[in-house]
Design a protein around this motif. Structure first.
Motif, PDB file in Angstrom:
ATOM      1  N   GLY A  11       0.779  -1.233   0.000  1.00 48.87           N
ATOM      2  CA  GLY A  11       0.000   0.000   0.000  1.00 48.87           C
ATOM      3  C   GLY A  11       0.804   1.273   0.000  1.00 48.87           C
ATOM      4  N   ASN A  12       2.110   1.173  -0.190  1.00 42.19           N
ATOM      5  CA  ASN A  12       2.974   2.354  -0.149  1.00 42.19           C
ATOM      6  C   ASN A  12       3.080   2.933  -1.555  1.00 42.19           C
ATOM      7  OD1 ASN A  12       5.021   4.260   0.138  1.00 42.19           O
ATOM      8  ND2 ASN A  12       6.161   3.016   1.616  1.00 42.19           N
ATOM      9  N   ASP A  13       2.138   3.795  -1.889  1.00 45.11           N
ATOM     10  CA  ASP A  13       2.061   4.332  -3.248  1.00 45.11           C
ATOM     11  C   ASP A  13       3.243   5.217  -3.590  1.00 45.11           C
ATOM     12  OD1 ASP A  13       1.016   6.108  -1.301  1.00 45.11           O
ATOM     13  OD2 ASP A  13      -0.149   7.203  -2.790  1.00 45.11           O
ATOM     14  N   LEU A  14       3.773   5.979  -2.622  1.00 49.21           N
ATOM     15  CA  LEU A  14       4.903   6.858  -2.916  1.00 49.21           C
ATOM     16  C   LEU A  14       6.168   6.054  -3.206  1.00 49.21           C
ATOM     17  CD1 LEU A  14       4.499   9.849  -0.442  1.00 49.21           C
ATOM     18  CD2 LEU A  14       3.487   9.481  -2.700  1.00 49.21           C
ATOM     19  N   ALA A  15       6.393   4.996  -2.456  1.00 52.33           N
ATOM     20  CA  ALA A  15       7.540   4.133  -2.737  1.00 52.33           C
ATOM     21  C   ALA A  15       7.387   3.470  -4.103  1.00 52.33           C
ATOM     22  CB  ALA A  15       7.680   3.085  -1.641  1.00 52.33           C
ATOM     23  N   LEU A  16       6.181   3.033  -4.415  1.00 52.77           N
ATOM     24  CA  LEU A  16       5.937   2.414  -5.716  1.00 52.77           C
ATOM     25  C   LEU A  16       6.215   3.384  -6.846  1.00 52.77           C
ATOM     26  CD1 LEU A  16       4.911   0.133  -7.532  1.00 52.77           C
ATOM     27  CD2 LEU A  16       2.569   0.926  -7.075  1.00 52.77           C
ATOM     28  N   PHE A  38      -1.219  -4.570  -1.044  1.00 48.35           N
ATOM     29  CA  PHE A  38      -2.009  -3.510  -0.427  1.00 48.35           C
ATOM     30  C   PHE A  38      -2.021  -3.503   1.093  1.00 48.35           C
ATOM     31  CE2 PHE A  38      -4.687  -4.668  -4.333  1.00 48.35           C
ATOM     32  CZ  PHE A  38      -3.928  -3.866  -5.163  1.00 48.35           C
ATOM     33  N   SER A  39      -1.742  -4.608   1.731  1.00 48.96           N
ATOM     34  CA  SER A  39      -1.930  -4.719   3.177  1.00 48.96           C
ATOM     35  C   SER A  39      -1.086  -3.711   3.934  1.00 48.96           C
ATOM     36  CB  SER A  39      -1.570  -6.138   3.632  1.00 48.96           C
ATOM     37  OG  SER A  39      -1.707  -6.261   5.024  1.00 48.96           O
ATOM     38  N   GLY A  40      -1.725  -2.930   4.792  1.00 47.99           N
ATOM     39  CA  GLY A  40      -1.040  -1.934   5.594  1.00 47.99           C
ATOM     40  C   GLY A  40      -1.906  -0.712   5.812  1.00 47.99           C
ATOM     41  N   PRO A  41      -1.478   0.188   6.705  1.00 48.48           N
ATOM     42  CA  PRO A  41      -2.274   1.376   7.055  1.00 48.48           C
ATOM     43  C   PRO A  41      -1.949   2.569   6.166  1.00 48.48           C
ATOM     44  CG  PRO A  41      -0.398   1.254   8.505  1.00 48.48           C
ATOM     45  CD  PRO A  41      -0.282   0.073   7.566  1.00 48.48           C
ATOM     46  N   LEU A  42      -1.725   2.325   4.874  1.00 43.85           N
ATOM     47  CA  LEU A  42      -1.224   3.386   3.993  1.00 43.85           C
ATOM     48  C   LEU A  42      -2.262   3.717   2.922  1.00 43.85           C
ATOM     49  CD1 LEU A  42       2.462   2.076   3.818  1.00 43.85           C
ATOM     50  CD2 LEU A  42       1.441   3.696   5.426  1.00 43.85           C
ATOM     51  N   ASN A  43      -1.869   3.690   1.666  1.00 43.38           N
ATOM     52  CA  ASN A  43      -2.761   4.124   0.585  1.00 43.38           C
ATOM     53  C   ASN A  43      -3.085   2.956  -0.343  1.00 43.38           C
ATOM     54  OD1 ASN A  43      -2.901   6.871   1.432  1.00 43.38           O
ATOM     55  ND2 ASN A  43      -0.876   7.223   0.532  1.00 43.38           N
ATOM     56  N   ALA A  44      -3.880   2.031   0.164  1.00 39.34           N
ATOM     57  CA  ALA A  44      -4.170   0.801  -0.579  1.00 39.34           C
ATOM     58  C   ALA A  44      -4.876   1.077  -1.900  1.00 39.34           C
ATOM     59  CB  ALA A  44      -5.004  -0.145   0.284  1.00 39.34           C
ATOM     60  N   ALA A  45      -5.882   1.920  -1.885  1.00 34.91           N
ATOM     61  CA  ALA A  45      -6.689   2.144  -3.089  1.00 34.91           C
ATOM     62  C   ALA A  45      -5.865   2.809  -4.186  1.00 34.91           C
ATOM     63  CB  ALA A  45      -7.925   2.974  -2.762  1.00 34.91           C
ATOM     64  N   ARG A  46      -5.075   3.812  -3.832  1.00 33.98           N
ATOM     65  CA  ARG A  46      -4.262   4.475  -4.855  1.00 33.98           C
ATOM     66  C   ARG A  46      -3.203   3.518  -5.397  1.00 33.98           C
ATOM     67  NH1 ARG A  46       0.212   8.108  -5.445  1.00 33.98           N
ATOM     68  NH2 ARG A  46      -0.182   9.432  -7.277  1.00 33.98           N
ATOM     69  N   THR A  47      -2.619   2.712  -4.537  1.00 38.74           N
ATOM     70  CA  THR A  47      -1.670   1.702  -4.990  1.00 38.74           C
ATOM     71  C   THR A  47      -2.345   0.746  -5.969  1.00 38.74           C
ATOM     72  OG1 THR A  47      -0.464   1.838  -2.900  1.00 38.74           O
ATOM     73  CG2 THR A  47      -0.109  -0.130  -4.245  1.00 38.74           C
ATOM     74  N   ALA A  48      -3.573   0.342  -5.653  1.00 44.08           N
ATOM     75  CA  ALA A  48      -4.311  -0.552  -6.546  1.00 44.08           C
ATOM     76  C   ALA A  48      -4.543   0.094  -7.904  1.00 44.08           C
ATOM     77  CB  ALA A  48      -5.636  -0.945  -5.904  1.00 44.08           C
ATOM     78  N   ASP A  49      -4.916   1.352  -7.897  1.00 45.41           N
ATOM     79  CA  ASP A  49      -5.160   2.049  -9.169  1.00 45.41           C
ATOM     80  C   ASP A  49      -3.894   2.068 -10.035  1.00 45.41           C
ATOM     81  OD1 ASP A  49      -7.803   2.559  -8.503  1.00 45.41           O
ATOM     82  OD2 ASP A  49      -7.379   4.563  -7.719  1.00 45.41           O
ATOM     83  N   ASP A  79      -4.421  -5.840   7.203  1.00 43.91           N
ATOM     84  CA  ASP A  79      -5.351  -6.255   6.156  1.00 43.91           C
ATOM     85  C   ASP A  79      -6.675  -5.510   6.289  1.00 43.91           C
ATOM     86  OD1 ASP A  79      -3.486  -8.001   5.176  1.00 43.91           O
ATOM     87  OD2 ASP A  79      -4.369  -9.784   6.083  1.00 43.91           O
ATOM     88  N   ARG A  80      -7.148  -5.343   7.513  1.00 42.25           N
ATOM     89  CA  ARG A  80      -8.428  -4.662   7.731  1.00 42.25           C
ATOM     90  C   ARG A  80      -8.353  -3.206   7.283  1.00 42.25           C
ATOM     91  NH1 ARG A  80      -9.589  -4.891  13.590  1.00 42.25           N
ATOM     92  NH2 ARG A  80      -9.150  -7.093  13.173  1.00 42.25           N
ATOM     93  N   SER A  81      -7.214  -2.571   7.552  1.00 40.99           N
ATOM     94  CA  SER A  81      -7.037  -1.182   7.128  1.00 40.99           C
ATOM     95  C   SER A  81      -7.069  -1.080   5.610  1.00 40.99           C
ATOM     96  CB  SER A  81      -5.711  -0.643   7.661  1.00 40.99           C
ATOM     97  OG  SER A  81      -5.497   0.680   7.249  1.00 40.99           O
ATOM     98  N   ALA A  82      -6.360  -1.968   4.927  1.00 47.66           N
ATOM     99  CA  ALA A  82      -6.360  -1.945   3.464  1.00 47.66           C
ATOM    100  C   ALA A  82      -7.746  -2.258   2.914  1.00 47.66           C
ATOM    101  CB  ALA A  82      -5.339  -2.942   2.931  1.00 47.66           C
ATOM    102  N   HIS A  83      -8.396  -3.248   3.475  1.00 45.36           N
ATOM    103  CA  HIS A  83      -9.716  -3.660   2.982  1.00 45.36           C
ATOM    104  C   HIS A  83     -10.719  -2.521   3.075  1.00 45.36           C
ATOM    105  CE1 HIS A  83     -13.569  -5.853   2.831  1.00 45.36           C
ATOM    106  NE2 HIS A  83     -12.897  -6.756   2.136  1.00 45.36           N
ATOM    107  N   SER A  84     -10.591  -1.681   4.101  1.00 39.36           N
ATOM    108  CA  SER A  84     -11.543  -0.583   4.274  1.00 39.36           C
ATOM    109  C   SER A  84     -11.411   0.464   3.170  1.00 39.36           C
ATOM    110  CB  SER A  84     -11.340   0.080   5.639  1.00 39.36           C
ATOM    111  OG  SER A  84     -10.107   0.790   5.687  1.00 39.36           O
TER     112      SER A  84
END
Length: 247
Positions: A11-16, A38-49, A79-84
């Motif tokens: 979920g680390n979009d900036l590192a990606l 995606f798992s983590g308290p970061l930016n899962a949705a933007r990473t997915a995009d 996982d719960r943070s990313a799923h949300s």
């Protein structure tokens, strides 16, 4: 032939984005992705995009599997943070990913080992939870029957390459987005890389021999560290700031 290998973005979009920019600067347009996106308290949705738009050859990791197989109430905090954050089409994309993949008929992709996405391959643990390089016998054993010159794995977040007795090359590129973590299974242990930089690898073939170069890419990691702290995850904040779990 050169191929970039990424894994464990978490979920680390900036590192990606920093890693993808460096890959482009190397003139490489062939990228494979080893899971735990995606798992983590970061930016899962933007990473997915970002990943869905790039459409890299990708496999699922253990956290990707849990994100689509467990109810949120049964998930761990990361996982719960990313799923949300993830939308239905993001989860649908995860469901399409295989556990293993062969790329260009020469490169075998897995997350943990070819047999299991939870097993450490190039590293192992003592009964006291000390992480160390795995034994030659154990590494060779997991590679039995994988008849490809290059085998790629992730999961432990530790960059490492091992040349097998028959010349096959096993590579773990390290983690794009999570430079340290702890885990309770099979015994409590910490994995700390000691650097906040994003990590990936480049595998290259010359005259029928494959070699590897490891890359560490600086980026504005403190933005991501502060985000983790804002979301109540001091362990992630520390790892993202320094590569260590104790700050």
């Amino acid at each position: 032939m050169k191929i970039a290998v990424i894994a464990d973005i978490h979920g680390n979009d900036l590192a990606l984005e920093a890693v993808l920019a460096d890959i482009a600067a190397q003139g490489i347009d062939d990228v494979v992705n080893l899971g735990d996106h995606f798992s983590g308290p970061l930016n899962a949705a933007r990473t997915a995009d970002i990943l869905i738009a790039r459409n890299f050859p990708s496999i699922r990791g253990n956290h990707d599997r849990w994100l689509v197989s467990k109810a949120p109430a049964d998930m761990g905090l990361s996982d719960r943070s990313a799923h949300s954050e993830l939308q239905p089409h993001h989860l649908d994309w995860l469901r399409t990913l295989p556990p293993t993949l062969v790329h260009r008929q020469e490169i075998f992709l897995c997350h943990g080992t070819p047999q299991d996405d939870l097993t450490y391959w190039l590293e192992d643990l003592t009964t006291e939870g000390v992480v160390h390089m795995s034994s030659r016998q154990r590494i060779e054993g997991f590679a039995a029957g994988i008849d490809f010159p290059v085998i790629l794995c992730g999961h432990t977040h530790i960059p490492r390459a091992v040349r097998l007795a028959d010349g096959r090359l096993i590579v773990n590129p390290g983690s794009v987005g999570c430079p340290g973590y702890d885990d309770d299974e099979p015994v409590f242990h910490k994995v700390e890389t000691g650097s906040p930089d994003a990590a990936y690898a480049i595998i290259s073939k010359m005259q029928q021999r494959w070699d590897v170069t490891f890359r560490r890419i600086p980026y504005d990691h403190m933005i991501i560290s502060h985000l983790a702290r804002q979301r109540g995850r001091e362990d992630w904040a520390s790892a993202l700031a320094s590569g260590w779990l104790d700050g």
